[in-house]
Enzyme design. Structure first.
Site, PDB file in Angstrom:
ATOM      1  CB  THR A   1      -1.023  -0.068   1.166  1.00  0.00           C
ATOM      2  OG1 THR A   1      -1.927   0.997   1.051  1.00  0.00           O
ATOM      3  CG2 THR A   1      -0.340  -0.035   2.530  1.00  0.00           C
TER       4      THR A   1
ATOM      5  CE  LYS B   1      -1.466   0.526  -3.606  1.00  0.00           C
ATOM      6  NZ  LYS B   1      -2.866   0.730  -3.971  1.00  0.00           N
TER       7      LYS B   1
ATOM      8  CG  ASP C   1      -4.956  -1.261  -6.260  1.00  0.00           C
ATOM      9  OD1 ASP C   1      -5.450  -1.835  -5.272  1.00  0.00           O
ATOM     10  OD2 ASP C   1      -3.868  -0.650  -6.219  1.00  0.00           O
TER      11      ASP C   1
ATOM     12  CE1 TYR D   1      -9.447   2.144   2.041  1.00  0.00           C
ATOM     13  CE2 TYR D   1     -10.287   2.098   4.280  1.00  0.00           C
ATOM     14  CZ  TYR D   1      -9.278   1.830   3.374  1.00  0.00           C
ATOM     15  OH  TYR D   1      -8.114   1.277   3.812  1.00  0.00           O
TER      16      TYR D   1
END
Ligand code: ATR
Length: 266
Positions: free
Chosen positions: A62, A66, A102, A214
């Site tokens: 993460t 990446k 992803d 999120y």
């Protein structure tokens, strides 16, 4: 002993991935252990090598690693190469191999969980950083009739769009007078409570505004709601990319519905 997996990032303490993968392991009967590894700046490769030397079989990657993970791998899948980013490391081979789940995670959340048709849709992708890179090609391949990458810094949008056939690039001002069926916010503006400076009227009737962040109601989602669009945060994408990583590692795709429902219920 359980096979070892984990998520590596910085910071990573807040990550929901250990919980999600524990649910997947329980539901599928796979015997895995999954931990969170906080790698300090400059410490990514050392931390991955240590995990691998200890028998670790795979890692999710993460922020902010990446891109570095892609460069670290000796080989990668086509979808990781298209994104130039790796979120799934396979370490139980002679040399480290990378994948990127992803994009498929976003597409599955949109099409399976939210029942959206991407075929024929006009799609707007906001942002041109790492988050946008990971999803542009999969969105385009899902059959969008048109896909526009818009970014505050035009040159970055142009560089990203040039890698995907049929994708166009523009700055935010040039969006005036255009409307879309799906607007995906892949900027990090929401992390600092900001809203990209977008023109009015971006949403077609029935449009969906999707924020890849999120756990927070971003300014972007609030703006879209006020404009009459349906809205969704990136929690479903998080669970779907995790399920795809689990599939890559273990050969079995866990059911995501119960896990996503539990996360939504808090
Ligand atoms: P990530 O890997 O999360 O995408 P990044 O590579 O730093 O992080 O990219 C951040 C993205 O969010 C970029 O597209 C950035 O726009 P610029 O390329 O112009 O910097 C975008 N971004 C961040 N804050 C923003 C804001 N307040 N308004 C609009 N775009 C913003």
């Amino acid at each position: 002993m359980a096979d070892r997996y984990g998520v590596i990032g910085h910071p990573v303490a807040h990550s929901k991935s250990p919980w999600i993968h524990a649910q997947f392991a329980r539901a599928t009967g796979e015997d895995i252990a999954y931990e969170a590894i906080d790698a300090p700046p400059e410490g990514f490769v050392v931390a991955v090598e240590a995990f691998r030397a200890a028998g670790g079989k795979g890692l999710n990657v993460t922020l902010p690693y990446k891109g570095e993970a892609y460069r670290y791998c000796a080989g990668s899948t086509a979808r990781a190469a298209a994104a130039q980013a790796v979120n799934t490391l396979l370490l139980d081979r002679e040399r480290p191999f990378g994948d990127n789940t992803d994009g498929v995670g976003l597409v599955r959340d949109l099409t399976v969980n939210l029942g959206r048709r991407l075929q024929g849709a006009q799609v707007l992708l906001l942002g041109a950083g790492g988050a946008a890179q990971g999803v542009l090609a999969p969105l385009a391949e899902a059959g969008a009739a048109g896909i526009v990458v818009a970014n505050r810094t035009l040159a970055r949008a142009q560089a990203l769009a040039a890698r995907v056939p049929g994708a166009a690039a523009c700055g935010f001002d040039a969006l005036a007078g255009r409307a879309f069926d799906l607007v995906v916010n892949a900027t990090s503006a929401g992390l600092s409570g900001e809203l990209p400076r977008l023109p009015q009227g971006l949403f077609r009737p029935g449009a969906l505004a999707y924020d890849m962040l999120y756990g927070r109601d971003t300014e972007f989602l609030a703006m879209a709601r006020a404009a009459g669009a349906a809205t969704r945060d990136g929690l479903g994408m998080l669970v779907e990319q995790a399920a795809e990583s689990f599939l890559v590692w273990r050969g079995v795709r866990p059911d995501t519905r119960a896990v996503l429902a539990a996360l939504r219920a808090g």
